[in-house]
Design a protein around this motif. Structure first.
Motif, short mmCIF file in Angstrom:
data_model
loop_
_atom_site.label_atom_id
_atom_site.label_comp_id
_atom_site.label_asym_id
_atom_site.label_seq_id
_atom_site.Cartn_x
_atom_site.Cartn_y
_atom_site.Cartn_z
N UNK A 138 0.85 -1.18 0.00
CA UNK A 138 0.00 0.00 0.00
C UNK A 138 0.88 1.23 0.00
N UNK A 139 0.28 2.39 -0.09
CA UNK A 139 1.04 3.63 -0.19
C UNK A 139 1.88 3.88 1.05
N UNK A 140 1.30 3.73 2.23
CA UNK A 140 2.04 4.03 3.44
C UNK A 140 2.48 2.78 4.19
N UNK A 141 1.90 1.68 3.88
CA UNK A 141 2.20 0.46 4.61
C UNK A 141 3.45 -0.22 4.11
N UNK A 142 3.80 -1.27 4.80
CA UNK A 142 4.98 -2.05 4.44
C UNK A 142 4.64 -2.97 3.28
N UNK A 143 5.64 -3.29 2.46
CA UNK A 143 5.43 -4.17 1.32
C UNK A 143 5.02 -5.56 1.81
N UNK A 144 4.16 -6.21 1.04
CA UNK A 144 3.66 -7.53 1.39
C UNK A 144 3.95 -8.47 0.23
N UNK A 145 4.48 -9.65 0.56
CA UNK A 145 4.73 -10.68 -0.45
C UNK A 145 3.70 -11.77 -0.23
N UNK A 146 2.91 -12.04 -1.28
CA UNK A 146 1.88 -13.06 -1.21
C UNK A 146 2.40 -14.31 -1.91
N UNK A 147 2.42 -15.43 -1.18
CA UNK A 147 2.87 -16.70 -1.73
C UNK A 147 1.68 -17.63 -1.89
#
Length: 188
Positions: A55-64
């Protein structure tokens, strides 16, 4: 003093042998690739696909997107960049492809001459790669030992196929052109 020297020698030998016995290594979610087997909650999961987002302000998320190594149940897990995963080490064994019978492929271990039957769906790349199999082709079987055993198998990285025919390219093409050909097994 003698015991302390002996203890140091024994611990250095143990340290030299210990990395050889480990069945996993730790890596971040960015380092995990398709086909890796990771340990989640004590269960081996095969990575089917990976998607990186945020998201713009959130932390990057890796979806597996994962598939259970034994049962085949699919699931999705989300991780942050700073999470660590245990990537399981797989044993790579060379087998010879014999033939396919419905949804199973019969493979032969060339060292022990044991025959192994694997499900066609466990072929890396799926059923799309099935026409590239030829009789007596060497394939690699990946297994997690001691349990659950063979997980998947894949075609060799390089193999020589015989070309049956080529389609002539048009003379007005410029730059890089590819000529389509037909293999002896009918693949283009």
């Amino acid at each position: 003093m003698f015991r302390s020297v002996l203890a140091r020698v024994a611990s250095s030998r143990l340290a030299a042998v210990q990395p050889l016995c480990r069945r996993w290594y730790q890596a971040g979610p960015n380092s995990v690739r398709m086909g890796n087997v990771i340990d989640i909650k004590g269960e081996p999961q095969i990575v089917v696909s990976r998607d990186h987002g945020g998201t713009a302000r959130g932390q990057a998320v890796i979806k597996l997107n994962l598939k259970h190594a034994v049962t085949g149940i699919k699931s999705t897990e989300r991780f942050r960049n700073n999470d660590t995963l245990e990537v399981l080490l797989l044993v790579q064994n060379q087998y010879q492809y014999l033939y396919s019978d419905g949804d199973t492929a019969h493979l032969l271990n060339m060292q022990t001459y044991e025959e192994l039957t694997m499900d066609i769906n466990t072929l890396e790349g799926g059923k799309d790669k099935l026409p590239y199999l030829e009789d007596n082709m060497e394939v690699t079987v990946q297994s997690l030992e001691p349990e659950p055993g063979p997980l998947s198998w894949r075609l060799p990285a390089r193999h020589t196929y015989k070309v049956k025919s080529l389609v002539d390219r048009i003379a007005k093409d410029r730059g890089t052109t590819y000529v389509t050909g037909t293999l002896e097994n009918g693949m283009q």
